[in-house]
Design an enzyme around this catalytic site. Structure first.
Site, short mmCIF file in Angstrom:
data_model
loop_
_atom_site.label_atom_id
_atom_site.label_comp_id
_atom_site.label_asym_id
_atom_site.label_seq_id
_atom_site.Cartn_x
_atom_site.Cartn_y
_atom_site.Cartn_z
N CYS A 105 23.22 9.27 -33.66
CA CYS A 105 23.76 9.79 -32.41
C CYS A 105 22.67 10.57 -31.70
O CYS A 105 22.01 11.40 -32.30
CB CYS A 105 24.95 10.71 -32.71
SG CYS A 105 25.67 11.44 -31.22
N HIS A 147 32.16 4.53 -31.21
CA HIS A 147 31.38 5.78 -31.26
C HIS A 147 31.38 6.46 -29.88
O HIS A 147 31.60 7.67 -29.76
CB HIS A 147 29.96 5.44 -31.72
CG HIS A 147 29.01 6.60 -31.78
ND1 HIS A 147 28.45 7.05 -32.97
CD2 HIS A 147 28.50 7.40 -30.80
CE1 HIS A 147 27.66 8.08 -32.71
NE2 HIS A 147 27.66 8.31 -31.39
N GLU A 148 31.14 5.65 -28.82
CA GLU A 148 31.07 6.24 -27.47
C GLU A 148 32.43 6.73 -26.99
O GLU A 148 32.54 7.78 -26.35
CB GLU A 148 30.50 5.22 -26.47
CG GLU A 148 29.08 4.74 -26.79
CD GLU A 148 28.10 5.86 -27.11
OE1 GLU A 148 28.23 6.95 -26.52
OE2 GLU A 148 27.23 5.65 -27.97
ZN ZN Z 1 26.78 9.77 -30.19
#
Ligand code: ZN
Length: 176
Positions: A105, A147-148
């Site tokens: 990330c 994830h986003e």
């Molecule tokens: Zn991230």
């Protein structure tokens, strides 16, 4: 276009639920342009607006399949990377099958995390001009999208991690 600062904890925007986008104009387009430039500069394969301290439900992602290689490992065909921009995305279907993989990330540059996610998803979203659209994604692309979208809800990969690894920033791969 401009490269924006990617925020890291304990920034509060990272932890808030982002607001739905209701105005599809020039301001939104310049935010998106900046996010694309920032993601490419990092470099990363995904970036959500809260990561540049903007509490709106927007993310960009860029991903291409792994190249085809022959038996000697020589690349015989490369696939272009595709750019995705999603406004107000919502996951409308998740596969029963779950897969665990190691992800990074851009807001947590010294960490990698093993995270279990749906292998495939369907996402409904709006384009930067406000048109409704839908996309099916599998594998790594589905992982990037999940994830986003987590970022838009103030959720970080560390919240879902089965295992966390500390990495030296210079050894780290592409982040999301
Ligand atoms: Zn991230």
């Amino acid at each position: 276009m401009a490269i924006r600062t990617i925020v890291t904890p304990p920034n509060e925007t990272l932890r808030r639920k982002a607001r739905a986008v209701s105005e599809f104009g020039d301001d939104l387009q310049s935010l998106i342009d900046d996010m694309i430039e920032t993601m490419r500069d990092a470099p990363g394969s995904g970036l959500a607006a809260p990561q540049v301290d903007v509490p709106l439900r927007v993310f960009v992602a860029e991903f291409g399949p792994e190249p085809d290689v022959d038996e000697d490992g020589e690349i015989i065909h490369e696939y272009p990377r595709k750019l995705y921009t999603m406004v107000n995305p919502e996951i409308t279907r998740r596969s029963v099958e779950l897969v665990t993989a190691t992800e990074g990330c851009l807001s947590l540059p010294d960490l990698l995390a093993d995270v279990e996610r749906a292998e495939g998803i369907t996402v409904s979203y709006q384009t930067p001009r406000g048109q409704s659209a839908k996309i099916k994604a599998e594998g790594w692309l589905a992982r990037i999208f999940q994830h986003e979208i987590d970022h838009l809800d103030g959720v970080l990969m560390t919240d879902r991690a089965e295992k966390l690894y500390k990495v030296e920033p210079e050894l780290e791969g592409e982040g999301e």
